[in-house]
Motif scaffolding. Structure first.
Motif, mmCIF file in Angstrom:
data_model
loop_
_atom_site.group_PDB
_atom_site.id
_atom_site.type_symbol
_atom_site.label_atom_id
_atom_site.label_comp_id
_atom_site.label_asym_id
_atom_site.label_seq_id
_atom_site.Cartn_x
_atom_site.Cartn_y
_atom_site.Cartn_z
ATOM 1 N N ASP A 1 28.676 45.187 14.531
ATOM 2 C CA ASP A 1 28.605 44.686 13.149
ATOM 3 C C ASP A 1 29.681 43.655 12.843
ATOM 4 O O ASP A 1 30.215 43.602 11.748
ATOM 5 C CB ASP A 1 28.711 45.837 12.144
ATOM 6 C CG ASP A 1 27.390 46.547 11.937
ATOM 7 O OD1 ASP A 1 26.348 45.964 12.285
ATOM 8 O OD2 ASP A 1 27.409 47.673 11.426
ATOM 9 N N GLY A 2 30.040 42.839 13.824
ATOM 10 C CA GLY A 2 31.030 41.795 13.616
ATOM 11 C C GLY A 2 32.456 42.301 13.486
ATOM 12 O O GLY A 2 33.353 41.550 13.131
ATOM 13 N N ARG A 3 32.684 43.576 13.782
ATOM 14 C CA ARG A 3 34.018 44.170 13.610
ATOM 15 C C ARG A 3 34.795 44.297 14.922
ATOM 16 O O ARG A 3 35.861 44.908 14.944
ATOM 17 C CB ARG A 3 33.880 45.543 12.963
ATOM 18 C CG ARG A 3 33.322 45.472 11.567
ATOM 19 C CD ARG A 3 33.256 46.864 10.973
ATOM 20 N NE ARG A 3 32.825 46.782 9.595
ATOM 21 C CZ ARG A 3 31.829 47.471 9.094
ATOM 22 N NH1 ARG A 3 31.156 48.306 9.856
ATOM 23 N NH2 ARG A 3 31.499 47.352 7.838
ATOM 24 N N GLY A 4 34.279 43.749 15.991
ATOM 25 C CA GLY A 4 34.939 43.877 17.286
ATOM 26 C C GLY A 4 36.371 43.370 17.269
ATOM 27 O O GLY A 4 37.234 43.924 17.942
ATOM 28 N N LYS A 5 36.648 42.347 16.492
ATOM 29 C CA LYS A 5 38.010 41.785 16.441
ATOM 30 C C LYS A 5 38.991 42.742 15.779
ATOM 31 O O LYS A 5 40.198 42.565 15.901
ATOM 32 C CB LYS A 5 37.995 40.438 15.728
ATOM 33 C CG LYS A 5 37.652 40.521 14.256
ATOM 34 C CD LYS A 5 37.556 39.144 13.630
ATOM 35 C CE LYS A 5 37.167 39.202 12.189
ATOM 36 N NZ LYS A 5 35.944 39.911 11.870
ATOM 37 N N GLU B 1 30.018 36.990 29.769
ATOM 38 C CA GLU B 1 30.401 35.997 28.760
ATOM 39 C C GLU B 1 29.209 35.655 27.874
ATOM 40 O O GLU B 1 29.348 35.498 26.665
ATOM 41 C CB GLU B 1 30.947 34.719 29.429
ATOM 42 C CG GLU B 1 32.330 34.865 29.992
ATOM 43 C CD GLU B 1 33.386 35.091 28.922
ATOM 44 O OE1 GLU B 1 33.327 34.448 27.856
ATOM 45 O OE2 GLU B 1 34.268 35.930 29.155
ATOM 46 N N GLY B 2 28.029 35.551 28.490
ATOM 47 C CA GLY B 2 26.823 35.234 27.735
ATOM 48 C C GLY B 2 26.367 36.358 26.813
ATOM 49 O O GLY B 2 25.534 36.136 25.931
ATOM 50 N N GLN B 3 26.910 37.552 26.998
ATOM 51 C CA GLN B 3 26.506 38.709 26.191
ATOM 52 C C GLN B 3 27.485 39.026 25.059
ATOM 53 O O GLN B 3 27.276 39.973 24.304
ATOM 54 C CB GLN B 3 26.368 39.941 27.092
ATOM 55 C CG GLN B 3 25.339 39.792 28.181
ATOM 56 C CD GLN B 3 23.925 39.861 27.660
ATOM 57 O OE1 GLN B 3 23.663 40.353 26.580
ATOM 58 N NE2 GLN B 3 22.993 39.359 28.432
ATOM 59 N N LYS B 4 28.575 38.269 24.943
ATOM 60 C CA LYS B 4 29.589 38.572 23.926
ATOM 61 C C LYS B 4 29.017 38.587 22.510
ATOM 62 O O LYS B 4 29.373 39.440 21.707
ATOM 63 C CB LYS B 4 30.754 37.592 24.015
ATOM 64 C CG LYS B 4 31.720 37.912 25.111
ATOM 65 C CD LYS B 4 32.942 37.023 25.035
ATOM 66 C CE LYS B 4 33.951 37.461 26.070
ATOM 67 N NZ LYS B 4 35.166 36.650 26.002
ATOM 68 N N ALA B 5 28.135 37.657 22.213
ATOM 69 C CA ALA B 5 27.549 37.606 20.859
ATOM 70 C C ALA B 5 26.732 38.869 20.583
ATOM 71 O O ALA B 5 26.783 39.410 19.474
ATOM 72 C CB ALA B 5 26.685 36.359 20.697
ATOM 73 N N ALA B 6 26.008 39.351 21.586
ATOM 74 C CA ALA B 6 25.219 40.576 21.403
ATOM 75 C C ALA B 6 26.137 41.756 21.142
ATOM 76 O O ALA B 6 25.895 42.564 20.232
ATOM 77 C CB ALA B 6 24.346 40.840 22.630
ATOM 78 N N ILE B 7 27.197 41.865 21.921
ATOM 79 C CA ILE B 7 28.146 42.970 21.724
ATOM 80 C C ILE B 7 28.725 42.917 20.314
ATOM 81 O O ILE B 7 28.774 43.927 19.611
ATOM 82 C CB ILE B 7 29.266 42.938 22.789
ATOM 83 C CG1 ILE B 7 28.691 43.246 24.175
ATOM 84 C CG2 ILE B 7 30.373 43.936 22.439
ATOM 85 C CD1 ILE B 7 29.669 43.027 25.315
ATOM 86 N N GLU B 8 29.158 41.744 19.896
ATOM 87 C CA GLU B 8 29.754 41.606 18.561
ATOM 88 C C GLU B 8 28.749 41.973 17.468
ATOM 89 O O GLU B 8 29.099 42.611 16.480
ATOM 90 C CB GLU B 8 30.286 40.178 18.366
ATOM 91 C CG GLU B 8 31.117 39.997 17.123
ATOM 92 C CD GLU B 8 32.370 40.856 17.045
ATOM 93 O OE1 GLU B 8 32.814 41.132 15.911
ATOM 94 O OE2 GLU B 8 32.911 41.284 18.092
ATOM 95 N N SER B 9 27.477 41.623 17.662
ATOM 96 C CA SER B 9 26.469 41.984 16.649
ATOM 97 C C SER B 9 26.255 43.492 16.614
ATOM 98 O O SER B 9 26.081 44.072 15.545
ATOM 99 C CB SER B 9 25.148 41.254 16.900
ATOM 100 O OG SER B 9 24.483 41.778 18.025
ATOM 101 N N TRP B 10 26.293 44.161 17.785
ATOM 102 C CA TRP B 10 26.136 45.616 17.814
ATOM 103 C C TRP B 10 27.317 46.307 17.146
ATOM 104 O O TRP B 10 27.199 47.415 16.645
ATOM 105 C CB TRP B 10 25.983 46.132 19.235
ATOM 106 C CG TRP B 10 24.725 45.678 19.903
ATOM 107 C CD1 TRP B 10 23.509 45.457 19.314
ATOM 108 C CD2 TRP B 10 24.556 45.383 21.273
ATOM 109 N NE1 TRP B 10 22.604 45.045 20.245
ATOM 110 C CE2 TRP B 10 23.206 44.989 21.463
ATOM 111 C CE3 TRP B 10 25.399 45.411 22.372
ATOM 112 C CZ2 TRP B 10 22.697 44.629 22.697
ATOM 113 C CZ3 TRP B 10 24.893 45.061 23.615
ATOM 114 C CH2 TRP B 10 23.552 44.670 23.772
#
Length: 190
Positions: free
Chosen positions: A96-100, A85-94
């Protein structure tokens, strides 16, 4: 080189059945050869926003039940969940904010006796075709670096790596490096 976990309790088996029922009925779930190889993928969260009210209701109920069941997880599982859960922001940044807007491969597994027949490749390609038909990319969190060459063969590149277990006193074999890989459709340099 990894010790086998103890056999699951009856409660754990029922919990797994519940989760798999949800995955099979509410997510993309494909299998080959009587489920000796299977893949579960989550559609992009952006697509789920347009679901019917009864689908949203089922997801809400499942989420509540899953939260209750999570209370019975062991402490190590709870720690791993908090770490992720604490790593979600890192994943989303990798991503490029397109994970959704991307399909997420949640699980890809093949029974060891059935490996080497190309089943996992066929399942991964099937999910990629679904995403590609919509002009979307896919991503997944690999359980270790040794899986990355397989994903590279299928058009994925590593966009980042999570380090798990580095602050875990119960982890006797050191930290775990989990690569985040994404299909090339939305990689920055393309």
């Amino acid at each position: 080189g990894v010790d086998s976990p103890p056999p699951p309790t009856t409660f754990a088996k029922l919990k797994y059945i519940f989760y798999f029922w949800y995955f099979i009925t509410r997510r993309i779930s494909l299998q080959i050869d009587n489920a000796h190889s299977l893949i579960i993928a989550f559609p992009p969260p952006a697509l789920l926003q347009n679901e019917r009210w009864k689908d949203k209701f089922i997801d809400l109920i499942f989420g509540g039940i899953a939260m209750i069941l999570a209370k019975f997880d062991g402490e190590i599982v709870k720690r791993r969940r908090r770490e992720l859960e604490g790593q979600k922001a890192a994943i989303e940044s990798w991503l490029d904010g397109r994970g959704k807007d991307m399909y997420c491969v949640h699980l890809l597994a093949t029974d060891p006796e059935y490996q080497g027949h190309g089943y996992a490749s066929r399942l991964l390609k099937a999910i990629f075709r679904i995403a590609d038909a919509e002009g979307r990319a896919t991503w997944l969190l690999s359980t270790s670096r040794h899986n990355v060459p397989f994903y590279n063969l299928h058009g994925y590149v590593t966009v980042g790596e999570l380090t798990l277990g580095s602050d875990d006193p119960d982890r006797t074999k050191g930290e775990v490096i989990c690569p985040v890989v994404s299909s090339r459709l939305w990689i920055r340099w393309i």
